[in-house]
Write an enzyme that holds these catalytic residues in place. Structure first.
Site, PDB file in Angstrom:
ATOM      1  N   ARG A   1       0.825  -1.220   0.000  1.00 52.53           N
ATOM      2  CA  ARG A   1       0.000   0.000   0.000  1.00 52.53           C
ATOM      3  C   ARG A   1       0.851   1.259   0.000  1.00 52.53           C
ATOM      4  NH1 ARG A   1      -5.147  -1.862   3.622  1.00 52.53           N
ATOM      5  NH2 ARG A   1      -4.837  -4.067   3.167  1.00 52.53           N
TER       6      ARG A   1
ATOM      7  N   ASP B   1      12.428 -23.270  -4.806  1.00 48.06           N
ATOM      8  CA  ASP B   1      12.363 -24.693  -5.170  1.00 48.06           C
ATOM      9  C   ASP B   1      12.446 -25.619  -3.961  1.00 48.06           C
ATOM     10  OD1 ASP B   1      12.891 -24.989  -8.315  1.00 48.06           O
ATOM     11  OD2 ASP B   1      14.039 -23.286  -7.563  1.00 48.06           O
TER      12      ASP B   1
ATOM     13  N   GLU C   1      13.958  -8.655  -4.628  1.00 44.85           N
ATOM     14  CA  GLU C   1      14.064  -7.708  -5.757  1.00 44.85           C
ATOM     15  C   GLU C   1      13.212  -6.509  -5.371  1.00 44.85           C
ATOM     16  OE1 GLU C   1      12.200 -10.419  -8.325  1.00 44.85           O
ATOM     17  OE2 GLU C   1      13.883 -11.793  -8.357  1.00 44.85           O
TER      18      GLU C   1
HETATM   19  N1  LIG Z   1      13.067 -13.857  -5.089  1.00 47.61           N
HETATM   20  C1  LIG Z   1      13.751 -15.013  -5.070  1.00 47.61           C
HETATM   21  C2  LIG Z   1      13.290 -16.128  -5.794  1.00 47.61           C
HETATM   22  C3  LIG Z   1      14.051 -17.299  -5.762  1.00 47.61           C
HETATM   23  N2  LIG Z   1      15.205 -17.336  -5.035  1.00 47.61           N
HETATM   24  C4  LIG Z   1      16.003 -18.568  -4.965  1.00 47.61           C
HETATM   25  C5  LIG Z   1      15.153 -19.775  -4.595  1.00 47.61           C
HETATM   26  C6  LIG Z   1      15.027 -20.544  -5.853  1.00 47.61           C
HETATM   27  O1  LIG Z   1      14.914 -21.921  -5.580  1.00 47.61           O
HETATM   28  C7  LIG Z   1      16.327 -20.195  -6.569  1.00 47.61           C
HETATM   29  C8  LIG Z   1      16.279 -20.353  -8.042  1.00 47.61           C
HETATM   30  O2  LIG Z   1      15.188 -19.652  -8.541  1.00 47.61           O
HETATM   31  P1  LIG Z   1      14.738 -19.846 -10.050  1.00 47.61           P
HETATM   32  O3  LIG Z   1      14.634 -21.307 -10.376  1.00 47.61           O
HETATM   33  O4  LIG Z   1      13.558 -18.970 -10.293  1.00 47.61           O
HETATM   34  O5  LIG Z   1      16.012 -19.195 -10.785  1.00 47.61           O
HETATM   35  P2  LIG Z   1      16.827 -19.612 -12.069  1.00 47.61           P
HETATM   36  O6  LIG Z   1      16.047 -20.578 -12.913  1.00 47.61           O
HETATM   37  O7  LIG Z   1      17.287 -18.358 -12.708  1.00 47.61           O
HETATM   38  O8  LIG Z   1      18.095 -20.327 -11.417  1.00 47.61           O
HETATM   39  P3  LIG Z   1      18.497 -21.879 -11.456  1.00 47.61           P
HETATM   40  O9  LIG Z   1      18.995 -22.096 -12.848  1.00 47.61           O
HETATM   41  O10 LIG Z   1      19.536 -22.044 -10.414  1.00 47.61           O
HETATM   42  O11 LIG Z   1      17.219 -22.668 -11.170  1.00 47.61           O
HETATM   43  O12 LIG Z   1      16.564 -18.824  -6.226  1.00 47.61           O
HETATM   44  C9  LIG Z   1      15.630 -16.229  -4.328  1.00 47.61           C
HETATM   45  O13 LIG Z   1      16.648 -16.256  -3.670  1.00 47.61           O
HETATM   46  N3  LIG Z   1      14.897 -15.086  -4.361  1.00 47.61           N
END
Ligand SMILES: Nc1ccn([C@H]2C[C@H](O)[C@@H](COP(=O)(O)OP(=O)(O)OP(=O)(O)O)O2)c(=O)n1
Length: 195
Positions: free
Chosen positions: A106, A119, A129
């Site tokens: 908000r 995961d 982010e």
């Molecule tokens: N906001 C976020 C989202 C995820 N993660 C961590 C937890 C996830 O298990 C890991 C990997 O996320 P993704 O599978 O979305 O990322 P990528 O596919 O880019 O990486 P990888 O190739 O290692 O799977 O990052 C994180 O620290 N912060």
């Protein structure tokens, strides 16, 4: 299936799910709040002309820590990486989603821009982010509640959880706000060939 407070407490007590440091006050009806750590990564826009997801741009971001008890000031339109105070450990039969908090939403604070999925098998700090879509600066106080994790039970345990050799698992055991590790799953030549 979304885990309730009861299921989350049981998974923590069994030691399968890890939230460290854990405080019972973080527990919500079907989520766990996560807090903001004191380290941030800001983009080094004086160093690069553009961001290239296919390149390893090692000094694309620089680590920043607020002095003493001071907050980090996030300006309108600014995007930085932060991290959870907690180290999170997800077992192979659960997955998590990072969600925002309504009170912060908000005010115009976004805690993840696109990637909220955690995961099965992941262990580490979660990278936030952070962006400010309001028209006034927002102060970010280390230790404040910044988001919440929802946990889902898988239909069966993952055969190859995050961190196993099968996948890249580039962020396994990450500590602090962790910048993007370059995409090795495509090359520039391949993207040029794509229709
Ligand atoms: N906001 C976020 C989202 C995820 N993660 C961590 C937890 C996830 O298990 C890991 C990997 O996320 P993704 O599978 O979305 O990322 P990528 O596919 O880019 O990486 P990888 O190739 O290692 O799977 O990052 C994180 O620290 N912060």
């Amino acid at each position: 299936m979304l885990l309730s407070d009861r299921d989350i407490t049981a998974a923590l007590a069994e030691g399968r799910l890890g939230i460290d440091p854990y405080d019972q006050a973080l527990l919500q009806p079907s989520s766990i709040d996560v807090r903001l750590d004191r380290y941030f990564r800001v983009f080094n826009n004086a160093r690069y002309t553009h961001i290239d997801p296919a390149a390893q741009q090692d000094d694309l971001t620089a680590l920043v820590e607020p002095q003493g008890d001071e907050p980090f000031v996030l300006h309108p339109g600014e995007f930085v990486l932060g991290s959870t105070l907690e180290v999170v450990r997800i077992p192979d039969d659960l997955a998590a989603r990072l969600e925002g908090k309504s009170s912060l939403g908000r005010l115009g604070l976004l805690t993840h821009s696109t990637a909220g999925f955690v995961d099965p098998g992941f262990s580490g700090h979660i990278t936030l982010e952070l962006s400010n879509v309001a028209n006034l600066p927002i102060t970010l106080w280390p230790g404040m509640k910044i988001g919440q994790l929802c946990l889902f039970r898988l239909t069966s345990p993952a055969e190859n959880p995050y961190g196993s050799a099968v996948y890249g698992s580039r962020y396994q055991d990450q500590r602090g706000p962790t910048p993007s590790r370059s995409f090795r799953n495509f090359t520039r030549a391949e993207t040029r060939r794509a229709p």
